[in-house]
Design a protein around this motif. Structure first.
Motif, PDB file in Angstrom:
ATOM      1  N   GLY A 226      24.123 -53.929  -8.400  1.00  0.00           N
ATOM      2  CA  GLY A 226      24.750 -52.721  -7.848  1.00  0.00           C
ATOM      3  C   GLY A 226      24.909 -51.661  -8.924  1.00  0.00           C
ATOM      4  N   ASN A 227      25.344 -52.079 -10.117  1.00  0.00           N
ATOM      5  CA  ASN A 227      25.518 -51.128 -11.223  1.00  0.00           C
ATOM      6  C   ASN A 227      24.196 -50.494 -11.638  1.00  0.00           C
ATOM      7  N   VAL A 228      23.145 -51.314 -11.701  1.00  0.00           N
ATOM      8  CA  VAL A 228      21.869 -50.780 -12.201  1.00  0.00           C
ATOM      9  C   VAL A 228      21.239 -49.832 -11.174  1.00  0.00           C
ATOM     10  N   VAL A 229      21.511 -50.066  -9.895  1.00  0.00           N
ATOM     11  CA  VAL A 229      21.043 -49.134  -8.862  1.00  0.00           C
ATOM     12  C   VAL A 229      21.707 -47.764  -9.066  1.00  0.00           C
ATOM     13  N   ASP A 230      23.009 -47.771  -9.313  1.00  0.00           N
ATOM     14  CA  ASP A 230      23.717 -46.503  -9.600  1.00  0.00           C
ATOM     15  C   ASP A 230      23.104 -45.813 -10.812  1.00  0.00           C
ATOM     16  N   GLU A 231      22.786 -46.620 -11.828  1.00  0.00           N
ATOM     17  CA  GLU A 231      22.220 -46.086 -13.066  1.00  0.00           C
ATOM     18  C   GLU A 231      20.871 -45.398 -12.810  1.00  0.00           C
ATOM     19  N   VAL A 232      20.037 -46.031 -12.000  1.00  0.00           N
ATOM     20  CA  VAL A 232      18.715 -45.461 -11.676  1.00  0.00           C
ATOM     21  C   VAL A 232      18.887 -44.122 -10.964  1.00  0.00           C
ATOM     22  N   LEU A 233      19.776 -44.098  -9.974  1.00  0.00           N
ATOM     23  CA  LEU A 233      19.969 -42.865  -9.201  1.00  0.00           C
ATOM     24  C   LEU A 233      20.482 -41.749 -10.104  1.00  0.00           C
ATOM     25  N   ALA A 234      21.463 -42.064 -10.962  1.00  0.00           N
ATOM     26  CA  ALA A 234      22.040 -41.032 -11.845  1.00  0.00           C
ATOM     27  C   ALA A 234      20.994 -40.539 -12.842  1.00  0.00           C
ATOM     28  N   ALA A 235      20.206 -41.469 -13.419  1.00  0.00           N
ATOM     29  CA  ALA A 235      19.228 -41.081 -14.449  1.00  0.00           C
ATOM     30  C   ALA A 235      18.152 -40.160 -13.882  1.00  0.00           C
TER      31      ALA A 235
END
Ligand code: ACO
Length: 322
Positions: A226-235
């Protein structure tokens, strides 16, 4: 600006299909328990003598053909596996010899089920820096060789297979970002009991086996993915709705559902192969990607999110424009 772009994909599954009902005959389990808890119905097992590099060779040749290049054009091989044929030569070099290309770097990457995402990230950096023009990125596993068939909690999950992609230099964006993570403090929750310098006693016949605290792995996997999905979207400055396809590591249907929910994504936009392939560790993401491309669901131009979580723990994601 040079980008790396996926030119072609390929995969291979061994011929032997093992249905849940076959496992019912050799351990105390049931088809309904396995389906409900994992989503798995059947999986493929390598034949006696069939190895990780044997399977990778077929997947790689299919990827090279789909890319429309020749094996001689491959100038980098990054091979993700936790089940190499030998300690050395590394699986990448062995594959290089089978394909008939030579001279470029070829090496293996050991990051358990996240191995392919790690390998893709490494190859992307080689290609974008100009050090490689056509990289072959492979995930291949013979997990049945490290499966303890007296342990029903793990034996029902793991399987064999291989997937590969050709990642080539392009002026058009392909791999948009990669995000890798690990946390070695979790190593006791999912590991293999033996390697070379530890846990292997020559002459005893001892073998290395997968051990897993499934419930604990499940909780951390869902949180970290879940955290890494947020990271991808933000990046990438994107909204959830911008992602067309999710191509997840195929460990368990419930983990896949949790990540799709996090993305507010219908399961119709998720490439799911776990029901017929089980968990093939580093092979599962390229196997699923190849499945989605060859059956026509994933089309050129689509935005695809790849993600994986595995022993270590290691985890990661990559956003790719096809
Ligand atoms: N058949 C029947 N019963 C079983 C089986 C089986 N194969 N395995 C375990 N059970 C029993 C247990 O003994 C337990 O019985 P009890 O309640 O009498 O003690 C009961 O089923 C529930 O066991 P849990 O382990 O709590 O079951 P859970 O719902 O957590 O499902 C599973 C287990 C499927 C392993 C789940 O935890 C999971 O998928 N975890 C994530 C694992 C994972 O994804 N690993 C891979 C990620 S990384 C990588 O790919 C290497």
């Amino acid at each position: 600006m040079t980008y790396s772009r996926i030119l072609g994909t390929g995969s291979y599954l061994p011929a032997r299909v093992v249905h849940n009902t076959e496992l019912e005959e050799v351990m105390e389990t049931s088809d309904s328990w396995i389906r409900e808890r994992t989503g798995i119905v059947s999986r493929h097992y390598a034949a006696d003598g069939e190895t990780t590099v044997d399977m990778a060779e077929v997947a790689a040749k299919r990827a090279i053909e789909a890319a429309g290049i020749s094996a001689a054009d491959i100038d980098l091989i990054v091979f993700a596996t936790a089940t190499p044929d030998l300690v050395f030569p590394n699986a990448g070099v062995m594959l290089q010899a089978r394909l008939g290309c030579r001279g470029g770097p070829a090496f293996s990457v050991e990051a358990a089920c996240s191995g392919f995402i790690y390998a893709l990230s490494i190859a992307d950096k080689f290609v974008r820096s100009g050090e490689a023009k056509h990289a072959l990125v492979v995930g291949s596993e013979t997990l049945t060789r490290i499966t303890d068939f007296t342990d029903r909690t793990t034996a029902i999950l793991f399987a064999d297979g291989a997937g590969a992609v050709v990642l080539s230099a392009s002026q058009q964006p392909g791999v948009l970002s990669t995000h890798l993570h690990s946390d070695g403090h979790y190593q006791d929750l999912l590991y293999c009991t033996g390697g070379v310098s530890k846990g292997y006693e020559p002459g005893t016949g001892n073998r290395a086996f997968i051990r897993m605290a499934g419930r604990e792995v499940f909780k951390v996997a869902v949180t970290m993915l879940g955290n890494v999905v947020d990271e991808v979207l933000a990046a990438n400055n994107l909204q959830k709705s911008d992602i067309k396809w999710l191509v997840p590591h195929q460990a368990n249907i419930r983990i896949i559902q949790a990540v799709a929910k996090k993305l507010d994504m219908s399961l119709d936009n998720v490439i799911i192969t776990v029901q017929e392939q089980g968990n093939t560790s580093a092979a599962s993401v390229p196997l699923a990607l190849d499945t989605g491309i060859r059956d026509g669901r994933i089309k050129p131009g689509d935005l695809v999110l790849l993600e994986a979580f595995g022993g270590g723990f290691t985890w990661g994601a990559s956003l790719v424009r096809m």
